[in-house]
Write an enzyme that holds these catalytic residues in place. Sequence first.
Site, PDB file in Angstrom:
ATOM      1  N   THR A   1       0.903  -1.151   0.000  1.00 43.35           N
ATOM      2  CA  THR A   1       0.000   0.000   0.000  1.00 43.35           C
ATOM      3  C   THR A   1       0.941   1.199   0.000  1.00 43.35           C
ATOM      4  O   THR A   1       2.043   1.121   0.560  1.00 43.35           O
ATOM      5  CB  THR A   1      -0.905   0.037   1.249  1.00 43.35           C
ATOM      6  OG1 THR A   1      -0.075   0.107   2.407  1.00 43.35           O
ATOM      7  CG2 THR A   1      -1.804  -1.188   1.348  1.00 43.35           C
ATOM      8  N   HIS A   2       0.547   2.266  -0.657  1.00 44.48           N
ATOM      9  CA  HIS A   2       1.418   3.450  -0.797  1.00 44.48           C
ATOM     10  C   HIS A   2       2.758   3.093  -1.452  1.00 44.48           C
ATOM     11  O   HIS A   2       3.749   3.784  -1.261  1.00 44.48           O
ATOM     12  CB  HIS A   2       1.684   4.109   0.563  1.00 44.48           C
ATOM     13  CG  HIS A   2       0.463   4.290   1.417  1.00 44.48           C
ATOM     14  ND1 HIS A   2      -0.282   5.441   1.421  1.00 44.48           N
ATOM     15  CD2 HIS A   2      -0.158   3.430   2.268  1.00 44.48           C
ATOM     16  CE1 HIS A   2      -1.294   5.296   2.260  1.00 44.48           C
ATOM     17  NE2 HIS A   2      -1.256   4.081   2.773  1.00 44.48           N
TER      18      HIS A   2
ATOM     19  N   SER B   1      18.727   0.194 -26.230  1.00 40.12           N
ATOM     20  CA  SER B   1      19.071   1.611 -26.350  1.00 40.12           C
ATOM     21  C   SER B   1      20.134   1.769 -27.418  1.00 40.12           C
ATOM     22  O   SER B   1      20.999   0.909 -27.566  1.00 40.12           O
ATOM     23  CB  SER B   1      19.598   2.133 -25.008  1.00 40.12           C
ATOM     24  OG  SER B   1      20.403   3.280 -25.222  1.00 40.12           O
TER      25      SER B   1
ATOM     26  N   LYS C   1      21.220  -1.751 -21.946  1.00 40.62           N
ATOM     27  CA  LYS C   1      19.817  -1.491 -21.659  1.00 40.62           C
ATOM     28  C   LYS C   1      18.865  -2.521 -22.238  1.00 40.62           C
ATOM     29  O   LYS C   1      19.045  -3.014 -23.347  1.00 40.62           O
ATOM     30  CB  LYS C   1      19.421  -0.111 -22.208  1.00 40.62           C
ATOM     31  CG  LYS C   1      20.043   1.026 -21.437  1.00 40.62           C
ATOM     32  CD  LYS C   1      19.311   1.289 -20.142  1.00 40.62           C
ATOM     33  CE  LYS C   1      18.217   2.298 -20.365  1.00 40.62           C
ATOM     34  NZ  LYS C   1      17.524   2.593 -19.123  1.00 40.62           N
TER      35      LYS C   1
ATOM     36  N   GLU D   1       5.454   0.491 -21.250  1.00 42.66           N
ATOM     37  CA  GLU D   1       5.316   1.948 -21.162  1.00 42.66           C
ATOM     38  C   GLU D   1       4.252   2.459 -22.133  1.00 42.66           C
ATOM     39  O   GLU D   1       3.466   3.352 -21.805  1.00 42.66           O
ATOM     40  CB  GLU D   1       6.653   2.625 -21.459  1.00 42.66           C
ATOM     41  CG  GLU D   1       7.715   2.330 -20.408  1.00 42.66           C
ATOM     42  CD  GLU D   1       9.093   2.757 -20.885  1.00 42.66           C
ATOM     43  OE1 GLU D   1       9.509   3.869 -20.552  1.00 42.66           O
ATOM     44  OE2 GLU D   1       9.753   1.986 -21.613  1.00 42.66           O
TER      45      GLU D   1
END
Length: 459
Positions: A156-157, A278, A284, A291
Amino acid sequence: TSNQMWGGRFADGPDAIMEAINASIGFDQRLAAQDIRGSSAHAAMLAATGILRDNDAEAIREGLLTVLSEIEGGNFTFSAALEDIHMNVEARLKEIVGEPAGRLHTARSRNDQVATDFRLWVRDQMDAIDGALVTLLQACLAQASAGADWVMPGFTHLQVAQPVTWGHHMMAYVEMFARDRSRFADARARMNESPLGAAALAGTSFPIDRHMTAEALGFDRPCANSLDAVSDRDFALEFLSSASICAMHLSRLAEELVIWSSAQFRFVTLSDRFSTGSSIMPQKKNPDAAELIRAKIGRILGSTITLFTVMKGLPLTYSKDMQEDKEPVFDAADNLMLALAAMEGMLRDLTANRDVLERAAATGFSTATDLADWLVRELDLPFREAHHVTGTLVARAEAGGKDLPDLTLDEMTAVHSGIHQGVFDVLGVHNSVASRTSYGGTAPARVREQIARWEAALK
Ligand code: ARG
């Protein structure tokens, strides 16, 4: 020269800018198949009711099939001068079958025609999206059943809260995507009425049979009010709203995959097939698909707001504003389908890193609640006091740079004298999840029940 479809009262043709703002053929050609379906049903009905001669109706229906195959084969020249798909199809029909083509538009208007075509298109999309959601649900279920008892931190949070299971977490998305299905199904049931035969707005004096065309097009019944039939776009708004909620769900899962695949978390490993590299940093491996899925809600919700804003304050009945209904719906449908497929592929390929998940589950004092509950059960402390004692123990552990199970019994009894060796049984993450057997809880036994329930439901 004036328009061949409606230019009788015009001496002059349109300005180039008028044509540019007016024409919708650039995008509504996507309604071609639905337009031809609607016209065939209309022609058959006109013949059955004696409004059209049988041989004319037959010529029209055969001609329409030729037009459809030209469009599907890419051998059709769309004309902006003919504005939209409806007039492009009819003009070509005229070239193919001659005079009978001019009789097709009897007892019909482009207003009921476009409303019918668009409903058919949205309905087809709902069915396609439903299929994509089922596939996605199956991918979630496969992940859930592979790791029904793998322990991970629940948050949570975005702070560690309590241990949960991987299966339980995946099943949360099953609930969400299943609700998305039922939202689309509700909208589909409500929208499945035929506007055809409402004509321009008031109905028609010809003895048409709207029930016949409704049935031929797979609608449950004709729309009951001709004014509403041509001016209603609720079906598109409900489609977009359902799509927005679904895209919002996708964005949450996508966000978790982005976080989880980072070096800091390493909860999951994305496959090469759903990652990108990348151009400058050789090491990468980026979660671009996740996304982009996370971002799709932006344009899908944007489309929803676009159409709400177009429809707001429009007086009855049809206004040309409503031609602006199509592009947002097309864009939302295309992008939702793409996002669903990408998410499904990513999930199928995804490796959950069981050991990393389990180690992470034990950090952050995740079993503090189990400890507090134990104090209530074993020592009969009021929960508030148990909470306080546990908080003190957490602070001591934190100060000593260790986790709760690493505290010694002496360190514990220093805080509360009643604590005994039995406490260590509840500090492990496996005990923790296994104990949460309440209905809907994270215990592996409960999770497996839910998996079985959904697997049966999706059969
Ligand atoms: N292309 C128009 C649309 O998409 C079709 C309906 C036009 N009707 C009219 N009376 N101008 O809305």
